[in-house]
Write a protein that holds these residues in place. Structure first.
Motif, PDB file in Angstrom:
ATOM      1  N   PRO A 187      19.227   3.421  -0.730  1.00 14.32           N
ATOM      2  CA  PRO A 187      17.939   3.703  -1.372  1.00 14.32           C
ATOM      3  C   PRO A 187      17.099   4.729  -0.618  1.00 14.32           C
ATOM      4  O   PRO A 187      16.239   5.379  -1.207  1.00 14.32           O
ATOM      5  CB  PRO A 187      17.245   2.329  -1.382  1.00 14.32           C
ATOM      6  N   ASN A 188      17.349   4.871   0.698  1.00 11.30           N
ATOM      7  CA  ASN A 188      16.592   5.822   1.503  1.00 11.30           C
ATOM      8  C   ASN A 188      17.303   7.169   1.638  1.00 11.30           C
ATOM      9  O   ASN A 188      16.926   7.985   2.475  1.00 11.30           O
ATOM     10  CB  ASN A 188      16.317   5.236   2.887  1.00 11.30           C
ATOM     11  N   GLY A 189      18.331   7.378   0.816  1.00 14.13           N
ATOM     12  CA  GLY A 189      18.989   8.685   0.785  1.00 14.13           C
ATOM     13  C   GLY A 189      19.950   8.942   1.913  1.00 14.13           C
ATOM     14  O   GLY A 189      20.043  10.069   2.417  1.00 14.13           O
ATOM     15  N   ALA A 190      20.703   7.929   2.324  1.00 14.88           N
ATOM     16  CA  ALA A 190      21.664   8.097   3.413  1.00 14.88           C
ATOM     17  C   ALA A 190      22.749   9.103   3.027  1.00 14.88           C
ATOM     18  O   ALA A 190      23.133   9.232   1.862  1.00 14.88           O
ATOM     19  CB  ALA A 190      22.292   6.753   3.770  1.00 14.88           C
ATOM     20  N   THR A 191      23.254   9.798   4.015  1.00 14.83           N
ATOM     21  CA  THR A 191      24.332  10.761   3.786  1.00 14.83           C
ATOM     22  C   THR A 191      25.668  10.025   3.669  1.00 14.83           C
ATOM     23  O   THR A 191      25.801   8.858   4.039  1.00 14.83           O
ATOM     24  CB  THR A 191      24.417  11.753   4.952  1.00 14.83           C
ATOM     25  N   PHE A 220       0.834  -1.204   0.000  1.00  6.86           N
ATOM     26  CA  PHE A 220       0.000   0.000   0.000  1.00  6.86           C
ATOM     27  C   PHE A 220       0.866   1.250   0.000  1.00  6.86           C
ATOM     28  O   PHE A 220       1.930   1.280   0.619  1.00  6.86           O
ATOM     29  CB  PHE A 220      -0.925   0.010   1.220  1.00  6.86           C
ATOM     30  N   ASN A 221       0.391   2.281  -0.676  1.00  7.08           N
ATOM     31  CA  ASN A 221       1.131   3.536  -0.770  1.00  7.08           C
ATOM     32  C   ASN A 221       0.489   4.588   0.127  1.00  7.08           C
ATOM     33  O   ASN A 221      -0.066   5.581  -0.328  1.00  7.08           O
ATOM     34  CB  ASN A 221       1.157   4.019  -2.224  1.00  7.08           C
ATOM     35  N   THR A 222       0.582   4.356   1.426  1.00  3.89           N
ATOM     36  CA  THR A 222       0.012   5.305   2.388  1.00  3.89           C
ATOM     37  C   THR A 222       1.078   5.736   3.383  1.00  3.89           C
ATOM     38  O   THR A 222       2.111   5.075   3.529  1.00  3.89           O
ATOM     39  CB  THR A 222      -1.162   4.670   3.167  1.00  3.89           C
ATOM     40  N   THR A 223       0.818   6.830   4.072  1.00  2.00           N
ATOM     41  CA  THR A 223       1.772   7.296   5.086  1.00  2.00           C
ATOM     42  C   THR A 223       1.859   6.299   6.236  1.00  2.00           C
ATOM     43  O   THR A 223       2.914   6.166   6.877  1.00  2.00           O
ATOM     44  CB  THR A 223       1.340   8.668   5.628  1.00  2.00           C
ATOM     45  N   GLN A 234      13.089  -1.559  -0.612  1.00  2.00           N
ATOM     46  CA  GLN A 234      12.246  -1.568  -1.807  1.00  2.00           C
ATOM     47  C   GLN A 234      11.276  -0.394  -1.832  1.00  2.00           C
ATOM     48  O   GLN A 234      10.822   0.016  -2.902  1.00  2.00           O
ATOM     49  CB  GLN A 234      11.460  -2.882  -1.859  1.00  2.00           C
ATOM     50  N   ARG A 235      10.947   0.109  -0.654  1.00  2.00           N
ATOM     51  CA  ARG A 235      10.001   1.216  -0.539  1.00  2.00           C
ATOM     52  C   ARG A 235      10.605   2.295   0.355  1.00  2.00           C
ATOM     53  O   ARG A 235      10.335   2.349   1.550  1.00  2.00           O
ATOM     54  CB  ARG A 235       8.678   0.715   0.066  1.00  2.00           C
ATOM     55  N   PRO A 236      11.449   3.167  -0.201  1.00  2.00           N
ATOM     56  CA  PRO A 236      12.075   4.223   0.605  1.00  2.00           C
ATOM     57  C   PRO A 236      11.040   5.037   1.373  1.00  2.00           C
ATOM     58  O   PRO A 236       9.964   5.349   0.854  1.00  2.00           O
ATOM     59  CB  PRO A 236      12.792   5.074  -0.452  1.00  2.00           C
ATOM     60  N   THR A 237      11.380   5.354   2.605  1.00  2.00           N
ATOM     61  CA  THR A 237      10.459   6.060   3.495  1.00  2.00           C
ATOM     62  C   THR A 237      11.168   7.227   4.161  1.00  2.00           C
ATOM     63  O   THR A 237      12.304   7.084   4.630  1.00  2.00           O
ATOM     64  CB  THR A 237       9.925   5.096   4.580  1.00  2.00           C
ATOM     65  N   ALA A 238      10.517   8.356   4.198  1.00  2.00           N
ATOM     66  CA  ALA A 238      11.103   9.538   4.820  1.00  2.00           C
ATOM     67  C   ALA A 238      11.419   9.271   6.289  1.00  2.00           C
ATOM     68  O   ALA A 238      10.607   8.707   7.014  1.00  2.00           O
ATOM     69  CB  ALA A 238      10.131  10.718   4.701  1.00  2.00           C
ATOM     70  N   GLY A 239      12.612   9.664   6.692  1.00  2.00           N
ATOM     71  CA  GLY A 239      13.016   9.496   8.084  1.00  2.00           C
ATOM     72  C   GLY A 239      13.542   8.114   8.432  1.00  2.00           C
ATOM     73  O   GLY A 239      13.781   7.822   9.608  1.00  2.00           O
ATOM     74  N   ALA A 240      13.743   7.262   7.428  1.00  2.00           N
ATOM     75  CA  ALA A 240      14.168   5.886   7.710  1.00  2.00           C
ATOM     76  C   ALA A 240      15.671   5.762   7.923  1.00  2.00           C
ATOM     77  O   ALA A 240      16.125   4.812   8.565  1.00  2.00           O
ATOM     78  CB  ALA A 240      13.734   4.964   6.578  1.00  2.00           C
TER      79      ALA A 240
END
Length: 224
Positions: free
Chosen positions: A155-159, A93-96, A123-129
């Motif tokens: 994939p989750n935008g690590a620094t 599901f694509n929900t918050t 597989q599903r990047p999530t903000a704040g992960a």
């Protein structure tokens, strides 16, 4: 004659004695399938997975209600397989709420559920992960979870700083993940030269020297 009749009656009673016995069900004319209201975990898992068919990729109130219905029993669920199946279904599901459920799965007491959560977040990047994944990659008791968390970082935008911790990990497997993540995030390929990627993560110029392959492996290893 009496003896023969007794033998026949004894055999008949033996067949009819246990009406719910699965072995004699085919022979016993009085057999009835045993009924129960107890739902075994496999059936619960099947029912949970079927909910994924209702996912339509939209973050609507109806979709949120479906996810809420899925995650509500998790707090009291004792079977880790059911918890894992629930998270895998929620990820469709694509929900918050989906992202929140996957992040909560990182703290599950069972390592297989935590590993599944890391994989699903990859597989599903999530903000704040990234922060939660970085903690798992560094401190989890299960090495498999640590690796799965490390793989989910990029994939989750690590620094670069978060990826640097992977490159400096003493375990070669974690270094491999760090090298792959840095290559994907920067587009620069230094083969298996860990020192070059460490310098890049620090914002420095990679050293001009012979490559130091991860775990002393040659440059033709399939990871590169």
């Amino acid at each position: 004659m009496r003896r023969s009749t007794s033998v026949i009656l004894a055999a008949a009673f033996a067949l009819a004695g246990c009406q719910s016995g699965p072995r004699m069900g085919g022979l016993n004319p009085f057999y009835r399938a045993e009924r129960t209201t107890f739902v075994v975990p496999s059936k619960r898992i099947d029912a949970i997975r079927q909910t994924a068919e209702k996912a339509n990729g939209q973050d609507t109130p109806e979709q949120q209600a479906l996810v809420q219905e899925l995650i509500k029993p998790l707090e009291g669920e004792t079977d880790p397989l059911v918890r894992q199946a629930t998270l895998e279904t929620v990820a469709a599901f694509n929900t918050t709420l989906t992202g929140k459920a996957l992040l909560a799965g990182l703290s599950d007491p069972n390592p297989y559920v935590r590993e599944a959560s890391c994989r699903l977040l990859s597989q599903r990047p999530t903000a704040g992960a990234t922060e939660a994944l970085a903690v798992r990659a560094k401190t989890d008791d299960s090495f498999d979870v640590r690796v799965a968390a490390a793989r989910a970082l990029e994939p989750n935008g690590a620094t670069s700083e978060q990826l640097l911790a992977l490159l400096q990990d003493p375990n070669p497997a974690m270094q491999l993940v760090g090298v792959e993540a840095m290559r994907n995030s920067t587009g620069k390929d230094f083969g298996g030269d860990v020192a070059a990627y460490v310098a890049l993560a620090r914002g420095e110029e990679p050293p001009q020297r012979e490559k130091t392959a991860v775990a002393s492996l040659p440059d033709w290893v399939p990871f590169f």
